[in-house]
Design an enzyme around this catalytic site. Structure first.
Site, PDB file in Angstrom:
ATOM      1  N   SER A   1       0.832  -1.214   0.000  1.00 46.49           N
ATOM      2  CA  SER A   1       0.000   0.000   0.000  1.00 46.49           C
ATOM      3  C   SER A   1       0.858   1.253   0.000  1.00 46.49           C
ATOM      4  CB  SER A   1      -0.939  -0.014   1.207  1.00 46.49           C
ATOM      5  OG  SER A   1      -1.872  -1.072   1.103  1.00 46.49           O
ATOM      6  N   ASP A   2       1.938   1.242   0.772  1.00 44.17           N
ATOM      7  CA  ASP A   2       2.868   2.365   0.748  1.00 44.17           C
ATOM      8  C   ASP A   2       3.458   2.565  -0.641  1.00 44.17           C
ATOM      9  OD1 ASP A   2       2.919   3.401   3.418  1.00 44.17           O
ATOM     10  OD2 ASP A   2       4.058   1.661   4.058  1.00 44.17           O
ATOM     11  N   ILE A   3       3.868   1.465  -1.260  1.00 42.80           N
ATOM     12  CA  ILE A   3       4.503   1.550  -2.575  1.00 42.80           C
ATOM     13  C   ILE A   3       3.505   2.041  -3.617  1.00 42.80           C
ATOM     14  CG2 ILE A   3       5.598   0.212  -4.419  1.00 42.80           C
ATOM     15  CD1 ILE A   3       6.726  -1.614  -2.180  1.00 42.80           C
TER      16      ILE A   3
ATOM     17  N   GLY B   1       2.995   5.718  -3.106  1.00 33.61           N
ATOM     18  CA  GLY B   1       4.196   6.445  -3.502  1.00 33.61           C
ATOM     19  C   GLY B   1       4.328   6.569  -5.004  1.00 33.61           C
TER      20      GLY B   1
END
Length: 396
Positions: free
Chosen positions: A166-168, A171
């Site tokens: 989810s972070d990736i 980003g």
């Protein structure tokens, strides 16, 4: 040859993974990235661990090529420094909790009113507005809320992914939004205010399982390494390990059983003749493939599959990935410096034919503070005063 983003300055009030990943990609493309950190500890990702010669693995991965400014943003003097740097920047990225930047005096509306050409990107867990706006939003929590955990793992056990998906995802959409906004600004002279949501980025990545559920009402099953709609598509035993085989059409099945596995009679077996048949008889299909794959070593079977053009892959451990022959043949490893040592780092996956990505150093906390204070218009005496009072911090 110039880097694609030479001349672009980004000020980032960032922490953890999502926003730092976005700005690291911008730095790799040539942008100047000024990373604003807290005095004392800085980005808390610095302290996740110390495995890379004393520096955290997350931090080394996410922060090369940046300048570190350590200031106390609870101090009006610290905020004034950051506002001055933003005034001279092209892009401002922040991933603080919703409303936190505004409380610090760095709200998007005020910044855009003062600097109409500025591109601002606010990266949050759930987006602006809605009942979840103020909720904590770590990667694992977003994976659960987006349904990713529900389709990941084995039939018996749900699992998050082994990387911060989810972070990736968030980003990468942040990078995309910055590039799109800069392209539009080049035509119109007008900046942009962009909101990127980790939840929405991850739900977008849910792709076909989401549409399957939307139009059938059926929750896709967790399949481990297998696939809900394709067979054979899994890892299969060899004499010394396992190998992944993924056959995506009927001609591929015929090639697999005839030219590789040596059981041509299975090509027209009514249980396996079409993909629909193979999925319906998945257990029998997998058992038939496994009975033959187990007669070769992984290397032998991999070579046979490659020669026949059947999609396959080794199930590699990370030490094997580090020594991957394809990465070595394409010369993808470089060296960057950290505050403690020189370390290996992978070139980014976007390769320009005429220029190599800028692989800058991973900064110590406050490594560039003194220079950035001067750039913000402070006299040497004023800069020394902020450093003496602890409003700013300069690395040794």
């Amino acid at each position: 040859m110039e880097q694609p983003l030479d001349g672009v300055t980004v000020v980032a009030l960032e922490q953890a993974v999502a926003a730092p990943l976005a700005t690291r990609h911008l730095a790799d493309l040539g942008a100047r990235v000024i990373k604003v950190e807290r005095t004392g500890r800085g980005d808390f990702a610095r302290d996740y661990d110390r495995v890379v010669h004393g520096t955290g693995a997350h931090f080394v991965w996410l922060n090369r090529g940046k300048e570190s400014l350590a200031v106390d943003l609870k101090s009006p003097d610290g905020v004034a420094v950051v506002r001055t740097l933003i005034a001279n920047a092209d892009v401002f990225v922040q991933n603080l909790a919703p409303g936190a930047a505004a409380r610090l005096g760095l709200g998007v509306d005020d910044l855009r009113a003062a600097h109409p050409a500025l591109v601002t990107v606010s990266l949050t867990g759930y987006g602006v507005g809605g009942p979840y706006e103020r909720r904590k939003a770590y990667d694992m929590l977003i994976q659960a809320e987006a349904g990713l955990v529900s389709i990941t793992g084995t039939p018996a056990t749900p699992s998050k992914t082994g990387i911060p998906t989810s972070d990736i995802a968030a980003g990468m959409y942040c990078v995309q939004s910055v590039l799109a906004a800069l392209l539009r600004r080049a035509r119109t002279g007008v900046g942009a205010s962009v909101d990127v949501s980790m939840l929405e980025a991850t739900v977008e990545w849910m792709g076909y399982p989401l549409y399957t559920s939307l139009y059938t009402g059926v929750q896709p099953a967790r399949m481990g390494l297998s696939h809900t709609a394709i067979a054979p598509y899994d890892s299969y035993p060899t004499t010394d390990g396992r190998i992944l085989i993924g056959v995506q059409n009927d001609s591929g099945w015929r090639t697999l059983v005839t030219d590789v596995l040596g059981v041509p009679e299975l090509a027209d077996d009514p249980r396996f003749a079409t993909n629909v048949d193979r999925v319906r008889h998945r257990a029998e299909c997998d058992a038939a493939v496994a009975a033959r794959s187990a007669t070769w070593s992984t290397a032998e079977l991999d070579a046979k599959l490659a020669a026949a053009g059947v999609p396959a892959a080794d199930v590699r451990t990370l030490d094997e990935v580090i020594a991957h022959p394809q990465l070595a043949a394409r010369d993808r490893w470089r060296e960057v410096r950290t505050e403690h040592a020189t370390v290996k780092a992978l070139l980014p996956p976007v390769t320009f034919a005429d220029v190599e990505a800028r692989m800058g150093d991973v900064p110590a906390l406050g490594a560039h503070t003194a220079a950035l204070l001067r750039e913000a218009g402070l006299t040497p005496a004023q800069a020394d005063d902020l450093l003496a009072r602890g409003v700013a911090e300069q690395a040794a």
